[in-house]
Design a protein around this motif. Structure first.
Motif, PDB file in Angstrom:
ATOM      1  N   UNK A 121      30.028  41.791  27.123  1.00 38.99           N
ATOM      2  CA  UNK A 121      30.393  41.386  25.769  1.00 38.99           C
ATOM      3  C   UNK A 121      29.674  40.087  25.404  1.00 38.99           C
ATOM      4  N   UNK A 122      29.419  39.852  24.112  1.00 37.05           N
ATOM      5  CA  UNK A 122      28.790  38.582  23.712  1.00 37.05           C
ATOM      6  C   UNK A 122      29.606  37.370  24.167  1.00 37.05           C
ATOM      7  N   UNK A 123      30.939  37.495  24.157  1.00 38.55           N
ATOM      8  CA  UNK A 123      31.816  36.420  24.610  1.00 38.55           C
ATOM      9  C   UNK A 123      32.870  37.019  25.549  1.00 38.55           C
ATOM     10  N   UNK A 124      32.573  37.077  26.846  1.00 41.76           N
ATOM     11  CA  UNK A 124      33.533  37.660  27.800  1.00 41.76           C
ATOM     12  C   UNK A 124      34.893  36.964  27.724  1.00 41.76           C
ATOM     13  N   UNK A 125      35.943  37.747  27.871  1.00 41.80           N
ATOM     14  CA  UNK A 125      37.306  37.224  27.770  1.00 41.80           C
ATOM     15  C   UNK A 125      37.872  36.942  29.164  1.00 41.80           C
ATOM     16  N   UNK A 126      38.814  35.997  29.194  1.00 47.47           N
ATOM     17  CA  UNK A 126      39.419  35.608  30.468  1.00 47.47           C
ATOM     18  C   UNK A 126      40.534  36.565  30.859  1.00 47.47           C
ATOM     19  N   UNK A 127      41.392  36.963  29.908  1.00 48.43           N
ATOM     20  CA  UNK A 127      42.588  37.728  30.270  1.00 48.43           C
ATOM     21  C   UNK A 127      42.282  39.057  30.961  1.00 48.43           C
ATOM     22  N   UNK A 128      41.189  39.781  30.597  1.00 47.59           N
ATOM     23  CA  UNK A 128      40.936  41.027  31.335  1.00 47.59           C
ATOM     24  C   UNK A 128      40.673  40.811  32.824  1.00 47.59           C
ATOM     25  N   UNK A 129      40.157  39.640  33.184  1.00 47.63           N
ATOM     26  CA  UNK A 129      39.896  39.374  34.599  1.00 47.63           C
ATOM     27  C   UNK A 129      41.203  39.367  35.390  1.00 47.63           C
ATOM     28  N   UNK A 130      42.238  38.767  34.811  1.00 46.63           N
ATOM     29  CA  UNK A 130      43.526  38.733  35.497  1.00 46.63           C
ATOM     30  C   UNK A 130      44.188  40.111  35.514  1.00 46.63           C
ATOM     31  N   UNK A 131      44.089  40.836  34.398  1.00 48.36           N
ATOM     32  CA  UNK A 131      44.700  42.170  34.341  1.00 48.36           C
ATOM     33  C   UNK A 131      44.056  43.100  35.362  1.00 48.36           C
ATOM     34  N   UNK A 132      42.727  43.098  35.398  1.00 42.01           N
ATOM     35  CA  UNK A 132      42.035  43.966  36.347  1.00 42.01           C
ATOM     36  C   UNK A 132      42.325  43.540  37.785  1.00 42.01           C
ATOM     37  N   UNK A 133      42.380  42.232  38.034  1.00 41.77           N
ATOM     38  CA  UNK A 133      42.702  41.766  39.385  1.00 41.77           C
ATOM     39  C   UNK A 133      44.073  42.275  39.821  1.00 41.77           C
ATOM     40  N   UNK A 134      45.052  42.277  38.905  1.00 40.46           N
ATOM     41  CA  UNK A 134      46.388  42.775  39.237  1.00 40.46           C
ATOM     42  C   UNK A 134      46.362  44.279  39.502  1.00 40.46           C
ATOM     43  N   UNK A 135      45.620  45.030  38.683  1.00 40.48           N
ATOM     44  CA  UNK A 135      45.558  46.480  38.869  1.00 40.48           C
ATOM     45  C   UNK A 135      44.790  46.861  40.140  1.00 40.48           C
TER      46      UNK A 135
END
Length: 443
Positions: A121-135
């Motif tokens: 993405x042009x501006x990667x987001x922080x929250x998906x990193x935590x969600x994916x780490x949990x999954x």
């Protein structure tokens, strides 16, 4: 004729024998087709997963610049790991273990693909990193008990220590190559290529796992339930030597697992180029132990080795935190990895040689918590301590706390220290059961 005129003596035949005695036993790899396939699948998966293991905290560091934010990865992974680890153990006893491994492996590949999409993405987001780490933690919790408990079904009982060593070696090869290559890939091509390669490895591993034989549940296995999970917990509670291995490993990882702050440690040592080497150093030490592991079957007091190795881990981490030279830091991280490998070999031998097959999945789920929850909490501890003091203090104080806690636990757990696989009633019972099963199968 001088002494220098004499022809050289032929080498002693005992020397090659001693050398062979140190080398790992490859018998499980040669004798079991399913073991070979699952070993290769694990190798490519570990390699790819370590690419992401380096990329994810580095991406968080770049997006937030906070040690607490990086350490929080361990916090978001903790609850899914506990819940899914226990439930995954029950599933492993109630379902076909091959299918469980296959579907969770595919799920892990999809989750890595989500990380890749966020990165481009042009501006990667922080929250998906935590969600994916949990999954990812949830999928790992569901998969690991099945992955571990399938090995005693595809490898003869007497080959289990060798199989444990080979599986550990598989992990080490991936853990060395993955982080080392990740540093190069990220530096020259960007984070997205680390994620791309990880997705490719999952595709390969799913293909390999598809080819192994089905591993259905025992004929009298019940449906996954809280009652079944509690049955496994009661069995573990009644085995104080098993509880000792869980407690020792949990304490060692909680106090002395600083991997989450390696990006900051590399900066503190003015050696950002060494980040991948820091992640790989422990695996190098582990690999050295594996390649010289021929001595392992000759050791019978497994509990004592678990304690001594955990103390060595704490001491090595203490020294790593005190060093100012990056090469000395890498050396002590490698020593710590070697100690962790010794502990893991003897913990696994105790578990695999004494736990009944009908409980193996549930006990593997409890085991997963012991060696995975500790590192997750350790990341939180390391990040928090680094924020309140400094990065290197977080490392060496954790090492000292590990030493103290291991000493106290060893004193409080006499059954762990006295365990001997030659005479332990559970080990003797399992040897007899596997021997009777082999005779019946041959007849």
């Amino acid at each position: 004729m001088t002494e220098h005129d004499h022809p050289p003596r032929p080498p002693s035949p005992a020397s090659p024998r001693r050398l062979r005695a140190l080398l790992p036993d490859l018998t499980p790899w040669r004798s079991s087709r399913d073991f070979r396939r699952i070993w290769l699948a694990g190798l490519v998966t570990v390699f790819g997963s370590f690419l992401t293991f380096v990329a994810l905290p580095l991406q968080l560091k770049e997006l937030t610049g906070s040690t607490l934010a990086v350490g929080a990865i361990g916090a978001v992974e903790l609850v899914p790991l506990i819940v899914c680890g226990l439930y995954g153990g029950a599933l492993a006893d109630a379902l076909d273990r091959r299918k469980l491994i296959l579907w969770t492996e595919a799920g892990l590949g999809v989750l890595t693909g989500i990380l890749l999409l966020n990165t481009v993405l042009p501006h990667p987001m922080v929250w998906p990193l935590y969600v994916v780490a949990a999954l990812v933690s949830a999928c790992t919790g569901l998969q690991r008990p099945a992955m571990q408990s399938i090995v005693p079904r595809i490898v003869p009982h007497e080959q289990l220590p060798a199989a444990i060593t080979l599986n550990s070696m598989r992990w080490q090869l991936g853990a060395i190559a993955g982080p080392s290559l990740a540093g190069v890939i990220i530096a020259f091509t960007g984070l997205q290529w680390a994620y791309i390669l990880d997705v490719v490895t999952f595709v390969v591993s799913v293909g390999l796992i598809t080819g192994i034989s089905p591993s259905p549940a025992s004929h009298d296995a019940g449906k996954p339930s809280l009652r079944g999970i509690l049955e496994g917990a009661r069995y573990a509670w009644g085995r104080k030597e098993l509880l000792g291995t869980y407690a020792i490993d949990l304490a060692a990882m909680f106090f002395a697992f600083p991997n989450a702050i390696f990006p900051f440690l590399a900066d503190d040592l003015h050696a950002p180029w060494a980040l991948g080497l820091m992640y790989a150093a422990g695996a190098v030490g582990s690999l050295v132990v594996s390649l010289t592991s021929g001595w392992v079957p000759r050791i019978h007091r497994h509990g004592r080795m678990v304690v001594f190795a955990a103390a060595g881990w704490g001491l090595a981490m203490t020294m790593a935190g005190r060093m100012h030279n990056v090469w000395l830091v890498l050396f002590f991280l490698a020593v710590a990895g070697g100690c962790d490998m010794v502990s893991g070999l003897f913990r696994s031998a105790m578990w695999d040689q004494t736990i009944p097959d009908e409980l193996r999945g549930r006990l593997a789920g409890i085991e997963l918590l012991s060696y995975s929850v500790g590192p997750q909490l350790g990341q939180v501890r390391a990040g928090g301590m680094a924020a309140f003091t400094n990065v290197r203090a977080s490392v060496w104080t954790g090492g000292l706390a590990c030493l103290a806690s291991v000493g106290l636990l060893a004193t409080a757990l006499p059954k762990l220290m006295s365990y001997d696989q030659r005479t332990d009633e559970h080990a003797v019972r399992m040897r007899r059961a596997r021997g009777a099963a082999a005779v019946a199968e041959a007849a």
